[in-house]
Write an enzyme that holds these catalytic residues in place. Structure first.
Site, PDB file in Angstrom:
ATOM      1  N   ILE A 157     -55.109  10.094   1.898  1.00  0.00           N
ATOM      2  CA  ILE A 157     -54.185   8.962   2.025  1.00  0.00           C
ATOM      3  C   ILE A 157     -54.649   8.020   3.137  1.00  0.00           C
ATOM      4  O   ILE A 157     -54.639   8.381   4.320  1.00  0.00           O
ATOM      5  CB  ILE A 157     -52.733   9.451   2.265  1.00  0.00           C
ATOM      6  CG1 ILE A 157     -52.291  10.375   1.127  1.00  0.00           C
ATOM      7  CG2 ILE A 157     -51.795   8.250   2.423  1.00  0.00           C
ATOM      8  CD1 ILE A 157     -52.391   9.788  -0.273  1.00  0.00           C
ATOM      9  N   ARG A 268     -87.808 -11.172  12.591  1.00  0.00           N
ATOM     10  CA  ARG A 268     -88.820 -10.117  12.640  1.00  0.00           C
ATOM     11  C   ARG A 268     -90.177 -10.614  12.103  1.00  0.00           C
ATOM     12  O   ARG A 268     -90.223 -11.245  11.041  1.00  0.00           O
ATOM     13  CB  ARG A 268     -88.312  -8.943  11.791  1.00  0.00           C
ATOM     14  CG  ARG A 268     -89.304  -7.860  11.549  1.00  0.00           C
ATOM     15  CD  ARG A 268     -89.437  -6.961  12.745  1.00  0.00           C
ATOM     16  NE  ARG A 268     -90.172  -5.751  12.415  1.00  0.00           N
ATOM     17  CZ  ARG A 268     -90.831  -5.050  13.322  1.00  0.00           C
ATOM     18  NH1 ARG A 268     -90.860  -5.426  14.584  1.00  0.00           N
ATOM     19  NH2 ARG A 268     -91.454  -3.945  12.969  1.00  0.00           N
ATOM     20  N   GLN A 336     -83.739  -1.431   3.673  1.00  0.00           N
ATOM     21  CA  GLN A 336     -85.176  -1.539   3.380  1.00  0.00           C
ATOM     22  C   GLN A 336     -85.771  -2.779   4.063  1.00  0.00           C
ATOM     23  O   GLN A 336     -86.873  -2.725   4.615  1.00  0.00           O
ATOM     24  CB  GLN A 336     -85.389  -1.611   1.851  1.00  0.00           C
ATOM     25  CG  GLN A 336     -86.807  -1.337   1.411  1.00  0.00           C
ATOM     26  CD  GLN A 336     -87.238   0.112   1.659  1.00  0.00           C
ATOM     27  OE1 GLN A 336     -86.413   0.990   1.912  1.00  0.00           O
ATOM     28  NE2 GLN A 336     -88.538   0.354   1.624  1.00  0.00           N
ATOM     29  N   GLU A 363     -59.221   3.844  -5.418  1.00  0.00           N
ATOM     30  CA  GLU A 363     -58.468   2.940  -6.312  1.00  0.00           C
ATOM     31  C   GLU A 363     -59.080   2.903  -7.716  1.00  0.00           C
ATOM     32  O   GLU A 363     -59.126   1.869  -8.380  1.00  0.00           O
ATOM     33  CB  GLU A 363     -58.302   1.550  -5.693  1.00  0.00           C
ATOM     34  CG  GLU A 363     -57.527   1.666  -4.383  1.00  0.00           C
ATOM     35  CD  GLU A 363     -56.753   0.452  -3.963  1.00  0.00           C
ATOM     36  OE1 GLU A 363     -56.505  -0.425  -4.785  1.00  0.00           O
ATOM     37  OE2 GLU A 363     -56.383   0.415  -2.770  1.00  0.00           O
TER      38      GLU A 363
END
Ligand code: CAA
Length: 379
Positions: A157, A268, A336, A363
C-alpha cells in the site's frame, strides 16, 4: 486532438518544475539510500496545490483539468518518482474517487482535507493473493447493520504509514463475487489497524509502502462509497484515471533520463570530442526523444478524453503500457550513455532505472493493460 497548452497549463508545468528542482532534487539521492519518505516536500506540495489538483475548489481543490495534472506529474517524476507516486495516488485514486462517487458527507469530512494534503490518502485494493486478480478479495467487510466490520490484510500500500484515510475494498457478500465488494473510507485512527513493516524495495525507495492489517475494524455505513456492492466497479473506474497518473510518472522518468543524457552528452568528451558528436550517442538520444514525445501524446490524449467526459479506459491503459516501456528503455539507454558514471548514484540515472520498473507493475501490470486494451478493442 488539439494539444495546444493554455497559459494556465504552462504556469502549472513551470511551477512543478521549479518546485521539483528547488525542493526535491537536493535530497533525492539520500532519501533513496535511506528509504526516507519526503515528508516536508509532500507537505509543501499540498500547500502549492499539487495534492488535489482536479478537486472542485468548493472542496479545497485546484479545480484544474487532467492535462495540467499530467504536466505536473511529469515534472515532479523527472526528479523524484517517490514523491510523484504519493501525489498520484492522492490525486487520482483517492481524491478523484471521493469527488466522483462519494457522498456530500464524505466530501465535507474527507475530501476537503485530502485536497490540501493536510491528510494523505491511500488506496487499499491489493492483497497477498489478489494483485492482478483483483476480484479475488479475501478481506471481508461484514454487514452489521449500521456499520461494517473489516478483517483482512492489504499489501504493497502506497502511503501506507503516511495516510490518514484509507479507501479499503473488501468483500461483503462472497456469493455475489465482485458484485459483493464494497469500498469503505477508513480513518487511520479507527481501532484495529496494524501497519506492517516498510517494504524494502528495488525502486521508489522514498515512497512509503506497507502492508496493512485490519482486525475487527468498525466502519460506519455512511463511509461506504456508492451503493452496496459498487466497490469493485469503483476501484476499476478510479484505476482508469490512476493509470493516467502512473503513465505520467513513467513519462517523467523517461524525459528525466533524456534530459540527463542530453546534458551529459554535451559535457563529456571521448576521443577528443563531446560524446554528443558521436553517432552512436546521437541515435540513442533520438530514440529516447521519440519515446518521450509519443508517451506524452498518449498521456495527453487519455487526459483530454477524461476532461471531455469521454471513455478513456483504453487510452489510459495504452498510455501506461507505452510510457512505462519508454521509462525502462530510456533509463537503460541513459545509463549506457553515461557509461561508468551512469552506474553510480551521483548521476541519478541508475535510480531512474530502478524507479521505472514499478511503473510496469502497479496500478495494473503491463499484461493487465494489454487485457484492458484487448477487451476494449474486441467490444
Ligand atoms: N473499467 C471499468 N470497468 C471495468 C474495467 C475497467 N478498466 N475492468 C473491468 N471492469 C468491470 C467489468 O466491466 C465487469 O463489470 P460488468 O460485469 O458489469 O461488465 C467487472 O469490472 C469485473 O470485470 P471482469 O469480469 O472483466 O473481471 P476479471 O476478473 O476477468 O478481470 C481485471 C478484472 C481487469 C483483471 C481487474 O482485476 C484488474 O484491473 N486487475 C488489476 C488490478 C490493479 O490494477 N491493481 C492496482 C492496485 S492499486 C495500486 O497499485 C495503487 C498504488 O499503490 C500505486
Amino acid at each position: 486532438m488539439d494539444f495546444n497548452y493554455t497559459e494556465e497549463h504552462l504556469a502549472v508545468r513551470d511551477a512543478a518544475r521549479d518546485f521539483a528542482e528547488r525542493e526535491l532534487l537536493p535530497g533525492v539521492i539520500e532519501r533513496d539510500n535511506q528509504q526516507k519518505f519526503p515528508e516536508q516536500q509532500v507537505k509543501m506540495m499540498g500547500e502549492l496545490g499539487f495534492m488535489g489538483m482536479m478537486v472542485d475548489p468548493a472542496y479545497n481543490g485546484g479545480g484544474m483539468d487532467t492535462v495540467s495534472y499530467v504536466l505536473a506529474m511529469e515534472e515532479i517524476s523527472k526528479i523524484d518518482a517517490s514523491a510523484a507516486v504519493c501525489m498520484s495516488v492522492n490525486n487520482s485514486l483517492v481524491c478523484y474517487g471521493i469527488q466522483k462517487y462519494g457522498s456530500e458527507m464524505q466530501k465535507e469530512n474527507y475530501l476537503k482535507k485530502l485536497a490540501t494534503g493536510e491528510v494523505i490518502g491511500a488506496f487499499c485494493l491489493s492483497e497477498p493473493e489478489a494483485g492482478s486478480d483483483a476480484t479475488s478479495q479475501r478481506t471481508t467487510a461484514e454487514d452489521k447493520g449500521d456499520h461494517y466490520l473489516i478483517n483482512g490484510t492489504k499489501n504493497w500500500i502506497t502511503n501506507g504509514n503516511t495516510a490518514g484515510y484509507y479507501i479499503v475494498m473488501a468483500q461483503t457478500d462472497q456469493e455475489k463475487g465482485y458484485k459483493g465488494i464494497n469500498a469503505l473510507i477508513v480513518e487511520r485512527s479507527f481501532e484495529g489497524i496494524t501497519i506492517g513493516k516498510k517494504e524494502d524495495k528495488l525502486g521508489i525507495r522514498g515512497s512509503d509502502t506497507h502492508s496493512i492489517m485490519f482486525t475487527n475494524v468498525k466502519v460506519p455505513k455512511e463511509n461506504r462509497i456508492g451503493e452496496d456492492g459498487f466497490g469493485f466497479k469503483f476501484a476499476m473506474n478510479v484505476l482508469n484515471g490512476g493509470r493516467i497518473g502512473i503513465a505520467s510518472q513513467a513519462l517523467g522518468i523517461a524525459s528525466g533520463a533524456l534530459e540527463a543524457s542530453l546534458k551529459y552528452a554535451k559535457e563529456r568528451k571521448t576521443f577528443g570530442v563531446e560524446i554528443a558528436k558521436h553517432q552512436a550517442i546521437q541515435f540513442k538520444l533520438s530514440e529516447m526523444a521519440v519515446k518521450v514525445e509519443a508517451a506524452r501524446m498518449l498521456c495527453l490524449k487519455a487526459a483530454k478524453l477524461k476532461d471531455e467526459k469521454k471513455d478513456y479506459a483504453k487510452a489510459s491503459a495504452m498510455a501506461k503500457l507505452f510510457a512505462s516501456e519508454a521509462a525502462m528503455h530510456n533509463a537503460i539507454e541513459a545509463i549506457q550513455t553515461h557509461g561508468g558514471y551512469g552506474y553510480v548514484k551521483e548521476y541519478h540515472v541508475e535510480r531512474m532505472l530502478r524507479d521505472a520498473k514499478i511503473t510496469q507493475i502497479y496500478e495494473g501490470t503491463s499484461e493487465i493493460q494489454k487485457m484492458v486494451i484487448a477487451r476494449e478493442l474486441l467490444k
